[in-house]
Design a protein around this motif. Structure first.
Motif, PDB file in Angstrom:
ATOM      1  N   TYR A  47       0.841  -1.193   0.000  1.00  0.00           N
ATOM      2  CA  TYR A  47       0.000   0.000   0.000  1.00  0.00           C
ATOM      3  C   TYR A  47       0.877   1.243   0.000  1.00  0.00           C
ATOM      4  N   GLY A  48       0.248   2.388  -0.246  1.00  0.00           N
ATOM      5  CA  GLY A  48       0.960   3.647  -0.126  1.00  0.00           C
ATOM      6  C   GLY A  48       0.500   4.675  -1.138  1.00  0.00           C
ATOM      7  N   SER A  49       1.254   5.775  -1.196  1.00  0.00           N
ATOM      8  CA  SER A  49       1.005   6.846  -2.163  1.00  0.00           C
ATOM      9  C   SER A  49       2.337   7.510  -2.472  1.00  0.00           C
ATOM     10  N   LEU A 170      -9.114   1.533  -2.098  1.00  0.00           N
ATOM     11  CA  LEU A 170      -8.739   2.921  -1.852  1.00  0.00           C
ATOM     12  C   LEU A 170      -8.749   3.165  -0.353  1.00  0.00           C
ATOM     13  N   LYS A 171      -7.745   3.881   0.166  1.00  0.00           N
ATOM     14  CA  LYS A 171      -7.631   4.144   1.596  1.00  0.00           C
ATOM     15  C   LYS A 171      -7.616   5.663   1.834  1.00  0.00           C
ATOM     16  N   LEU A 202      -4.866  14.719   6.403  1.00  0.00           N
ATOM     17  CA  LEU A 202      -5.576  13.978   5.366  1.00  0.00           C
ATOM     18  C   LEU A 202      -4.593  13.268   4.441  1.00  0.00           C
ATOM     19  N   GLY A 203      -4.957  12.117   3.966  1.00  0.00           N
ATOM     20  CA  GLY A 203      -4.110  11.391   3.028  1.00  0.00           C
ATOM     21  C   GLY A 203      -4.913  10.374   2.255  1.00  0.00           C
ATOM     22  N   VAL A 204      -4.504  10.107   1.030  1.00  0.00           N
ATOM     23  CA  VAL A 204      -5.182   9.122   0.183  1.00  0.00           C
ATOM     24  C   VAL A 204      -4.139   8.159  -0.372  1.00  0.00           C
ATOM     25  N   GLY A 205      -4.432   6.884  -0.306  1.00  0.00           N
ATOM     26  CA  GLY A 205      -3.520   5.888  -0.845  1.00  0.00           C
ATOM     27  C   GLY A 205      -4.295   4.744  -1.471  1.00  0.00           C
ATOM     28  N   ILE A 206      -3.578   3.763  -1.966  1.00  0.00           N
ATOM     29  CA  ILE A 206      -4.184   2.592  -2.595  1.00  0.00           C
ATOM     30  C   ILE A 206      -3.444   1.351  -2.120  1.00  0.00           C
ATOM     31  N   SER A 207      -4.148   0.244  -2.039  1.00  0.00           N
ATOM     32  CA  SER A 207      -3.519  -1.005  -1.595  1.00  0.00           C
ATOM     33  C   SER A 207      -3.941  -2.155  -2.494  1.00  0.00           C
TER      34      SER A 207
END
Length: 218
Positions: A47-49, A170-171, A202-207
């Protein structure tokens, strides 16, 4: 010793916060997946961004690259020890450049733990705790030269997950409780504390989940 006591206190507060998040999720209809039910136990997750931004004006140019200076959503890998809990390691990097020269670089890496509750088929509420070692360089305000620093970060935060299918999700990180302490040689500790909900938390990432286990033959 006093820094260890502070770190232990932060860890305790973080644990209470995650328990509170889990209890609130129960009121929202969140459920833990039972051990005998189908789930991600035994799978691996990455995961991450990663972000890049650049600003150009007639008099100034600046850019930043990385997972952002506050490690909003680090790059990580984890293992599902059961259907609801993940443990792993992660890494975050940030670099700021001003008028062609680097003014700030930061690395951090460590371990993390993440419990979750399901909010139906497509959603989940997740808590995460990070414990990181931090190191890097920053430009001195006095001499203009780059100075080495190191320290640590403890952090807990909730995440809202949307499952997209095929192991993808989506995280959305939407709040934070954290302590960052860094030190330049021959100087005192610089301390940063964050608690609450704001633009910086705030943060948006994907896994993506991976299952490397051999499939049993029918």
């Amino acid at each position: 010793m006093k820094y260890f006591k502070k770190a232990a206190c932060m860890a305790m507060v973080a644990g209470v916060g995650l328990c509170s998040t889990s209890l609130k999720a129960q009121f929202l209809g969140g459920l833990r997946i039972k051990a005998d039910e189908p789930g991600p136990k035994g799978q691996w997750m990455i995961y991450g961004s990663f972000d890049y931004s650049k600003t150009n004006t007639p008099y100034h140019t600046s850019s930043s690259v990385g997972t952002d200076a506050v490690a909003g959503v680090p790059l990580g890998i984890g293992y599902f020890i059961n259907n609801n809990d993940v443990i792993g390691v992660n890494y975050a990097y940030a670099q700021d450049v001003s008028d062609g020269h680097t003014v700030y670089k930061q690395n951090e890496t460590g371990v993390w733990y993440s419990p979750s509750v399901s909010l139906g088929k497509y959603f989940a509420l997740i808590g995460q705790v990070d414990a990181h070692y931090v190191w890097g360089q920053k430009e001195s305000e006095v001499s203009g030269s780059m100075e080495n620093f190191n320290g640590f970060r403890l952090r807990a935060y909730p995440i809202f997950a949307i499952f997209l299918g095929g192991g993808w999700a989506l995280k959305f990180k939407f709040a934070e409780l954290s302590m960052l302490q860094t030190k330049v040689k021959n100087e005192g500790w610089t301390k940063n504390y964050v608690a609450g909900l704001s633009g910086s938390t705030l943060g948006v990432g994907i896994s993506k989940n991976f299952d490397f286990r051999k499939k049993s033959q029918p």
